[in-house]
Write a protein that holds these residues in place. Structure first.
Motif, mmCIF file in Angstrom:
data_model
loop_
_atom_site.group_PDB
_atom_site.id
_atom_site.type_symbol
_atom_site.label_atom_id
_atom_site.label_comp_id
_atom_site.label_asym_id
_atom_site.label_seq_id
_atom_site.Cartn_x
_atom_site.Cartn_y
_atom_site.Cartn_z
ATOM 1 N N ARG A 51 -3.262 13.126 5.572
ATOM 2 C CA ARG A 51 -3.337 13.675 6.928
ATOM 3 C C ARG A 51 -2.533 12.821 7.904
ATOM 4 O O ARG A 51 -1.791 13.336 8.740
ATOM 5 C CB ARG A 51 -4.799 13.744 7.383
ATOM 6 C CG ARG A 51 -4.991 14.429 8.738
ATOM 7 C CD ARG A 51 -6.357 14.150 9.323
ATOM 8 N NE ARG A 51 -6.507 12.760 9.724
ATOM 9 C CZ ARG A 51 -5.987 12.240 10.836
ATOM 10 N NH1 ARG A 51 -5.258 12.985 11.658
ATOM 11 N NH2 ARG A 51 -6.186 10.959 11.133
ATOM 12 N N ARG A 52 -2.668 11.508 7.789
ATOM 13 C CA ARG A 52 -1.936 10.605 8.678
ATOM 14 C C ARG A 52 -0.430 10.688 8.440
ATOM 15 O O ARG A 52 0.364 10.620 9.378
ATOM 16 C CB ARG A 52 -2.415 9.165 8.473
ATOM 17 C CG ARG A 52 -3.827 8.907 8.949
ATOM 18 C CD ARG A 52 -4.164 7.440 8.801
ATOM 19 N NE ARG A 52 -5.555 7.160 9.108
ATOM 20 C CZ ARG A 52 -6.100 5.939 9.086
ATOM 21 N NH1 ARG A 52 -5.340 4.896 8.767
ATOM 22 N NH2 ARG A 52 -7.374 5.757 9.368
ATOM 23 N N CYS A 93 -3.588 -2.373 0.998
ATOM 24 C CA CYS A 93 -4.359 -1.484 1.869
ATOM 25 C C CYS A 93 -4.763 -0.229 1.107
ATOM 26 O O CYS A 93 -3.924 0.414 0.484
ATOM 27 C CB CYS A 93 -3.537 -1.083 3.091
ATOM 28 S SG CYS A 93 -3.415 -2.349 4.349
ATOM 29 N N GLU A 94 -6.039 0.099 1.200
ATOM 30 C CA GLU A 94 -6.544 1.280 0.495
ATOM 31 C C GLU A 94 -7.196 2.223 1.497
ATOM 32 O O GLU A 94 -7.961 1.795 2.361
ATOM 33 C CB GLU A 94 -7.554 0.854 -0.567
ATOM 34 C CG GLU A 94 -7.822 1.893 -1.614
ATOM 35 C CD GLU A 94 -8.449 1.288 -2.854
ATOM 36 O OE1 GLU A 94 -7.833 1.359 -3.927
ATOM 37 O OE2 GLU A 94 -9.560 0.732 -2.739
ATOM 38 N N LEU A 95 -6.893 3.506 1.354
ATOM 39 C CA LEU A 95 -7.397 4.530 2.261
ATOM 40 C C LEU A 95 -7.713 5.769 1.435
ATOM 41 O O LEU A 95 -6.969 6.090 0.500
ATOM 42 C CB LEU A 95 -6.320 4.855 3.309
ATOM 43 C CG LEU A 95 -6.696 5.740 4.492
ATOM 44 C CD1 LEU A 95 -7.684 5.028 5.412
ATOM 45 C CD2 LEU A 95 -5.452 6.119 5.286
ATOM 46 N N PRO A 96 -8.802 6.479 1.736
ATOM 47 C CA PRO A 96 -9.069 7.736 1.017
ATOM 48 C C PRO A 96 -7.867 8.669 1.070
ATOM 49 O O PRO A 96 -7.214 8.799 2.106
ATOM 50 C CB PRO A 96 -10.275 8.308 1.772
ATOM 51 C CG PRO A 96 -10.974 7.108 2.335
ATOM 52 C CD PRO A 96 -9.873 6.145 2.693
ATOM 53 N N GLU A 97 -7.581 9.315 -0.060
ATOM 54 C CA GLU A 97 -6.348 10.091 -0.178
ATOM 55 C C GLU A 97 -6.203 11.179 0.877
ATOM 56 O O GLU A 97 -5.124 11.370 1.444
ATOM 57 C CB GLU A 97 -6.266 10.711 -1.579
ATOM 58 C CG GLU A 97 -5.903 9.711 -2.671
ATOM 59 C CD GLU A 97 -4.523 9.122 -2.445
ATOM 60 O OE1 GLU A 97 -3.528 9.827 -2.679
ATOM 61 O OE2 GLU A 97 -4.453 7.950 -2.022
ATOM 62 N N ALA A 98 -7.269 11.907 1.148
ATOM 63 C CA ALA A 98 -7.167 13.008 2.109
ATOM 64 C C ALA A 98 -6.783 12.491 3.488
ATOM 65 O O ALA A 98 -5.940 13.098 4.183
ATOM 66 C CB ALA A 98 -8.490 13.767 2.183
ATOM 67 N N GLU A 99 -7.367 11.388 3.907
ATOM 68 C CA GLU A 99 -7.044 10.819 5.218
ATOM 69 C C GLU A 99 -5.634 10.237 5.235
ATOM 70 O O GLU A 99 -4.907 10.362 6.228
ATOM 71 C CB GLU A 99 -8.057 9.736 5.576
ATOM 72 C CG GLU A 99 -7.784 8.980 6.868
ATOM 73 C CD GLU A 99 -7.787 9.867 8.108
ATOM 74 O OE1 GLU A 99 -7.356 9.390 9.170
ATOM 75 O OE2 GLU A 99 -8.214 11.040 8.020
ATOM 76 N N GLY A 115 0.828 -1.192 0.000
ATOM 77 C CA GLY A 115 0.000 0.000 0.000
ATOM 78 C C GLY A 115 0.863 1.241 0.000
ATOM 79 O O GLY A 115 2.064 1.181 0.288
ATOM 80 N N SER A 116 0.266 2.367 -0.317
ATOM 81 C CA SER A 116 0.993 3.634 -0.365
ATOM 82 C C SER A 116 1.387 4.081 1.039
ATOM 83 O O SER A 116 0.815 3.613 2.025
ATOM 84 C CB SER A 116 0.122 4.704 -1.024
ATOM 85 O OG SER A 116 -0.143 4.369 -2.375
ATOM 86 N N PRO A 117 2.361 5.000 1.149
ATOM 87 C CA PRO A 117 2.736 5.515 2.468
ATOM 88 C C PRO A 117 1.523 6.071 3.213
ATOM 89 O O PRO A 117 0.741 6.837 2.650
ATOM 90 C CB PRO A 117 3.740 6.626 2.139
ATOM 91 C CG PRO A 117 4.310 6.246 0.810
ATOM 92 C CD PRO A 117 3.184 5.591 0.066
ATOM 93 N N VAL A 165 4.725 18.746 5.727
ATOM 94 C CA VAL A 165 3.943 18.957 4.507
ATOM 95 C C VAL A 165 4.849 18.940 3.276
ATOM 96 O O VAL A 165 4.527 18.318 2.249
ATOM 97 C CB VAL A 165 3.154 20.279 4.596
ATOM 98 C CG1 VAL A 165 2.544 20.636 3.236
ATOM 99 C CG2 VAL A 165 2.059 20.172 5.652
ATOM 100 N N VAL A 166 5.993 19.610 3.369
ATOM 101 C CA VAL A 166 6.935 19.648 2.242
ATOM 102 C C VAL A 166 7.451 18.256 1.936
ATOM 103 O O VAL A 166 7.538 17.847 0.768
ATOM 104 C CB VAL A 166 8.102 20.613 2.543
ATOM 105 C CG1 VAL A 166 9.214 20.456 1.509
ATOM 106 C CG2 VAL A 166 7.614 22.056 2.557
ATOM 107 N N TRP A 167 7.809 17.489 2.978
ATOM 108 C CA TRP A 167 8.342 16.138 2.748
ATOM 109 C C TRP A 167 7.293 15.236 2.101
ATOM 110 O O TRP A 167 7.599 14.478 1.183
ATOM 111 C CB TRP A 167 8.827 15.530 4.061
ATOM 112 C CG TRP A 167 9.486 14.195 3.846
ATOM 113 C CD1 TRP A 167 8.886 12.966 3.867
ATOM 114 C CD2 TRP A 167 10.859 13.961 3.505
ATOM 115 N NE1 TRP A 167 9.790 11.985 3.577
ATOM 116 C CE2 TRP A 167 11.005 12.567 3.352
ATOM 117 C CE3 TRP A 167 11.952 14.809 3.335
ATOM 118 C CZ2 TRP A 167 12.235 11.993 3.030
ATOM 119 C CZ3 TRP A 167 13.174 14.234 3.011
ATOM 120 C CH2 TRP A 167 13.310 12.844 2.858
ATOM 121 N N VAL A 168 6.046 15.324 2.564
ATOM 122 C CA VAL A 168 4.974 14.509 1.982
ATOM 123 C C VAL A 168 4.789 14.858 0.516
ATOM 124 O O VAL A 168 4.692 13.978 -0.351
ATOM 125 C CB VAL A 168 3.659 14.699 2.767
ATOM 126 C CG1 VAL A 168 2.483 14.107 2.004
ATOM 127 C CG2 VAL A 168 3.769 14.042 4.141
#
Length: 218
Positions: free
Chosen positions: A166-167, A157-163, A28-30, A183-186
């Motif tokens: 945020r995590r 694992c799949e999660l809505p992008e905004a959440e 899954g994505s980070p 925020v910059v690193w993400v």
């Protein structure tokens, strides 16, 4: 019927039919909840008694910062070429082999230091199921392609992008970054990696929504 955590427990338990050792991958994505799912599965399956499930994350195969600096990749830490993918595949192959009486030691990852730690995770001979998780289990390029061959199943694992974002920001803040730095690193590092991982979703054996991972509230 929607997929539940109990369904996942039954599916994971069935992988080691006949007492053979099996390896389950969770991709899954980070920030998608891979570690949360892996840790909850291991706790539920082990229960009381002799542990028969071990958790071996991919993160122990991060290259150390000193090597990333030598390679000029320090500012891209977390990208596929900042891991020892061949070493990870070799460990998975070793873990798949029928164990003798020896403990196999896997590397861990220290979040506060953001550095790999050798020999941090003992995998006992009693382990019949190995749960491993990481971003790139389904990549089909370079040494990553060897990883998929060592996994009996891979769940995504799949999660809505905004959440998910945020995590991720909250995680970076928890381990020492300011909000602005997080925020910059993400944006600069995690999101390009997330796009790469998302493209591998179709290779998974099972897609796991957030609702199947989140504990039921009573």
């Amino acid at each position: 019927m929607p997929l539940t955590f109990d369904d996942l427990v039954l599916r994971a338990r069935a992988l080691s039919r006949g007492g053979r050792r099996a390896v389950l991958g969770i991709a899954g994505s980070p920030g998608a909840g891979k570690s949360t799912l892996a840790e909850r599965l291991v706790r539920e399956l082990n229960g009381p008694g002799v542990p028969w499930v071990a958790h071996v994350p991919m993160d122990g195969f991060h290259l150390a910062d000193i090597e990333l600096e030598r390679l000029g990749r320090r500012d891209r830490k977390g990208a596929p070429d900042t891991f020892d993918a061949a070493g990870y595949a070799a460990l998975l192959r070793r873990l798949r082999e029928e164990p003798g009486d020896d403990v196999v030691y896997a590397p861990g990852f220290e979040r506060v230091l953001e550095q790999p730690v050798a020999g941090a995770i003992p995998v006992p001979a009693t382990a019949r199921l190995i749960v491993t998780e990481g971003n790139y289990l389904l990549l089909d390029t370079g040494a990553w392609a060897r990883v998929r061959r060592e996994l009996d199943e891979v769940w995504f694992c799949e999660l809505p992008e905004a959440e998910r974002i945020r995590r991720l920001v909250a995680r970076h803040e928890r381990f020492g970054k300011s909000h602005e730095e997080a925020v910059v690193w993400v944006r600069r590092s995690d999101e390009p990696n997330a796009e790469l991982v998302a493209a591998t979703r179709g290779r998974a054996d099972l897609v796991v929504p957030e609702s199947a991972v989140r504990p039921v509230e009573v």
